[in-house]
Write a protein that holds these residues in place. Structure first.
Motif, PDB file in Angstrom:
ATOM      1  N   PRO A 292     -35.463 -54.369  24.130  1.00 21.72           N
ATOM      2  CA  PRO A 292     -35.723 -54.349  22.686  1.00 21.72           C
ATOM      3  C   PRO A 292     -34.531 -53.816  21.895  1.00 21.72           C
ATOM      4  O   PRO A 292     -33.820 -52.904  22.343  1.00 21.72           O
ATOM      5  N   THR A 293     -34.330 -54.354  20.709  1.00 22.65           N
ATOM      6  CA  THR A 293     -33.204 -53.943  19.861  1.00 22.65           C
ATOM      7  C   THR A 293     -33.191 -52.440  19.591  1.00 22.65           C
ATOM      8  O   THR A 293     -32.120 -51.812  19.659  1.00 22.65           O
ATOM      9  N   PRO A 294     -34.331 -51.778  19.286  1.00 17.81           N
ATOM     10  CA  PRO A 294     -34.276 -50.322  19.076  1.00 17.81           C
ATOM     11  C   PRO A 294     -33.773 -49.560  20.293  1.00 17.81           C
ATOM     12  O   PRO A 294     -33.155 -48.496  20.144  1.00 17.81           O
ATOM     13  N   GLN A 295     -34.007 -50.090  21.489  1.00 11.03           N
ATOM     14  CA  GLN A 295     -33.501 -49.426  22.689  1.00 11.03           C
ATOM     15  C   GLN A 295     -31.979 -49.533  22.768  1.00 11.03           C
ATOM     16  O   GLN A 295     -31.297 -48.558  23.137  1.00 11.03           O
ATOM     17  N   VAL A 296     -31.431 -50.680  22.414  1.00  5.68           N
ATOM     18  CA  VAL A 296     -29.976 -50.833  22.338  1.00  5.68           C
ATOM     19  C   VAL A 296     -29.403 -49.855  21.317  1.00  5.68           C
ATOM     20  O   VAL A 296     -28.398 -49.174  21.576  1.00  5.68           O
ATOM     21  N   GLU A 297     -30.036 -49.765  20.164  1.00 10.28           N
ATOM     22  CA  GLU A 297     -29.560 -48.851  19.118  1.00 10.28           C
ATOM     23  C   GLU A 297     -29.536 -47.407  19.609  1.00 10.28           C
ATOM     24  O   GLU A 297     -28.548 -46.689  19.404  1.00 10.28           O
ATOM     25  N   ILE A 298     -30.635 -46.978  20.251  1.00  7.83           N
ATOM     26  CA  ILE A 298     -30.714 -45.601  20.725  1.00  7.83           C
ATOM     27  C   ILE A 298     -29.598 -45.304  21.714  1.00  7.83           C
ATOM     28  O   ILE A 298     -28.932 -44.261  21.646  1.00  7.83           O
TER      29      ILE A 298
END
Length: 665
Positions: A292-298
């Motif tokens: 998921p994109t939020p996981q990449v961001e984190i």
């Protein structure tokens, strides 16, 4: 100064397939520019050559044609101020080369080679890795002005890509070298209690070091400004680690992956940097679906916040990549870093606490204990530094208020360092009992320690109450796993008494849990040495019960009474507090990372968090003159009470970054 020591990489790694050798060079360079990348890591040689090699044992990509992908990309990268790291993988050879040189191959327990999709596993001690790899490197270094080399899958591997276990290598080279050095036959089982396997572990370290030393000497003969990188800390300039996902692993996911990877390097080695790669794929066998994109961001934000550059990886090339959902997030965070580069890569994490990471060969119990304590400290918003046990030195302990030892092996080196340190110590777990040590007993004022026992179905008595104020309404806490009974010397405090095992069924017979008189905690009279022979970190990591956390946090807070950072409530905010040296553009940098969208298996878009009250305690000789958000570009209001500053913040995105400018008397 060598280029990597600026620690400001915005790296893109394209793990090319053999069929990608004819990729459109200009399209790739334009994509790198859009992403604000300043380093490209690209397959160069080893398994497959992506340049027109002239070496007969170097398999050339059939898709390369008459072109030279590496020559073209090195030229284009340098034309656009992008560094080029050449990726090599010597862990396998094409089956056509194996047919001519079967002695280069790894051999399983039944003396078979491992052929996976046409490529055969090689051995560190075979001719390809020991000798021919250096010839391949020399050919590439002679031809191209590359900025660094990275080695994938370097070392000893016993599994294939389908996770099948093939055992300790039994090739003739390994047998001969092991016998010549130690007069022993190779072990056939990975038994950590077997003296021969323990010797084999040392053999692996020695032979990998020798190989890396040869590689480093060759690379550095072409220039000190060429970086060496792989997944070890030995003989390298850039230590590679991964924040990856693998669908075969048990849940929950580890939400602090990038932070922990980076802290363990940044906190241990001043002379090395880390490149922690955010692997986009959900697993090795599903490389074309991204997390998921939020996981990449984190992951990328944690890299920023902990003082590292950034690293993002896909399989293949962007033009044909089937899961592009996170590329805008990569572009956003890389662009933020490029705009604020002066504030990054040049600070260190403030250390109220030192957390020592077990090693060099930690068991799963030791790692779980460490990770559980890591999570406790993060949720309590305590500022801490991680130091690898295998590389710890006395200077690592100079500035902290407390040292935490999570189920470490009590080696002579570690005991010498701790015994001479005047810092308070909290030690957890039972691994120390494997090597009885008088100095260990003296350090914690223990008169007697029992044997390691299993504690299943019993409880801890949360007593004396003044030691555990957070548990005033909870008398017992469940126990599970290995424990050791402790008898303390006169004047010391025995605590965490074990309750005996009672009956738990049927409900009418739930009785019989009484005080055993066996204490699992020992605290010296001055409170500076605290030993808890329970895996409280492991229990918290596995079950998540707050009682296990507060049994430790209450003891930590009895020592660290005025932490540099305090954030009221909200354990789902990760706080990272960095400090600059005198000649840097600010005094401190503070990051708040929003983990409120994580539920254990999925990373959702972060929820807005408002009116967060944050307190910062500075030195008496420091005065804040301004506080600025790097995200909003706005000044942040603050109030002061003596040496404590209060900030009221809203966290309306995935992170906040604040620089603090101080005057110092």
């Amino acid at each position: 100064m060598e280029w990597w020591k600026r620690n400001n990489q915005r790296l893109i790694q394209t793990n090319l397939r053999s069929s990608d050798a004819s990729l459109d060079r200009q399209v790739l360079i334009e994509q790198l520019k859009v992403l604000n990348a300043n380093v490209l890591l690209m397959n160069t040689g080893g398994l497959v050559s992506f340049y027109p090699t002239e070496l007969p044992f170097h398999y050339r990509s059939p898709s390369l044609g008459s072109g030279d992908l590496i020559g073209d990309m090195v030229h284009l990268c340098h034309e656009h101020n992008i560094r080029f790291l050449a990726r090599f993988d010597f862990s396998k050879i094409h089956e056509s080369i194996y047919a001519e040189h079967p002695d280069w191959a790894y051999r399983s327990l039944d003396n078979k080679s491992v052929n996976y999709n046409g490529f055969v596993h090689t051995c560190v001690n075979g001719g390809f890795q020991k000798e021919k790899s250096l010839e391949i490197l020399k050919e590439a270094l002679d031809r191209y002005p590359i900025d660094g080399v990275f080695f994938n899958m370097f070392g000893y591997f016993t599994r294939d890509y389908s996770h099948n276990y093939h055992g300790i290598c039994q090739c003739d080279s390994c047998k001969r070298m092991f016998h010549d050095r130690y007069g022993l036959s190779l072990p056939t089982q990975e038994d950590p209690n077997d003296p021969v396997f323990i010797t084999y572990q040392q053999f692996k370290l020695e032979t990998v070091h020798e190989m890396m030393d040869n590689i480093r000497n060759l690379v550095k003969s072409y220039g000190e400004n060429i970086a060496v990188s792989t997944y070890t800390d030995d003989c390298v300039d850039i230590i590679k680690k991964e924040s990856n996902t693998e669908i075969h692993r048990p849940y929950p996911l580890w939400e602090y992956s990038a932070s922990e990877n980076i802290q363990s390097v940044e906190g241990t080695w001043d002379e090395k940097t880390i490149s922690n790669v955010c692997i986009n794929a959900i697993g090795i066998d599903y490389r074309f679906q991204g997390v998921p994109t939020p996981q990449v961001e984190i992951r990328l934000i944690q890299a920023l916040a902990n003082g590292s550059g950034m690293d993002f990886c896909i399989i293949g090339v962007f033009k044909e990549y089937p899961d592009r959902k996170s590329l805008k997030a990569v572009e956003k965070i890389y662009s933020y870093h490029a705009e604020n580069e002066q504030y990054y890569g040049n600070f260190s994490i403030f250390e109220d606490v030192i957390l020592i990471k077990p090693g060099p060969h930690p068991t799963s119990l030791q790692l779980d204990e460490y990770l559980g304590l890591y999570r406790m400290l993060k949720e309590a918003h305590l500022s801490f530094r991680v130091v690898e046990q295998a590389a710890i030195k006395p200077h690592h302990l100079k500035r902290c208020k407390l040292i935490i030892c999570p189920d470490l092996s009590n080696t002579c080196t570690l005991m010498d360092i701790l015994s001479t340190s005047k810092k308070p110590i909290i030690w957890t777990g039972s691994t120390w009992k494997q090597t009885p040590n008088h100095d260990f007993n003296a350090l914690f004022s223990i008169g007697f320690a029992g044997e390691v026992e299993d504690s299943r179905w019993s409880y801890i008595r949360n007593y004396p109450l003044d030691l555990f104020p957070s548990l005033s309404d909870t008398d017992w806490t469940m126990l599970d796993g290995p424990i050791v009974e402790l008898k303390v010397l006169d004047g010391s405090i025995g605590c965490m008494e074990q309750m005996t095992v009672g009956t738990f069924g049927p409900p009418e017979m739930c009785q019989g849990n009484i005080r055993s008189g066996k204490y699992l905690g020992a605290i010296t009279p001055d409170g500076k040495r605290q030993l808890f022979s329970i895996g409280l970190g492991k229990l918290y990591k596995r079950y998540g019960y707050p009682e296990h956390k507060y049994l430790i946090l209450d003891r930590i807070k009895s020592i660290v009474q005025n932490p540099v950072i305090e954030l009221e409530s909200n354990e789902q905010i990760e706080v990272v507090f960095g400090v600059y040296s005198e000649d840097e553009p600010a005094s401190y940098i503070l990051h708040l990372i929003n983990l409120a969208g994580f539920n254990g298996s999925t990373f959702f878009k972060s929820q807005n968090l408002r009116s967060l009250l944050l307190r910062i305690r500075l030195r008496d000789d420091e005065t804040i003159v301004s506080v600025e958000s790097l995200v909003s570009k706005q000044n942040v209001a603050y109030s002061k009470d003596k040496s404590t500053y209060s900030l009221n913040l809203d966290l309306v995105d995935s992170f906040e970054a604040i620089v603090i400018h101080c005057t110092r008397k």
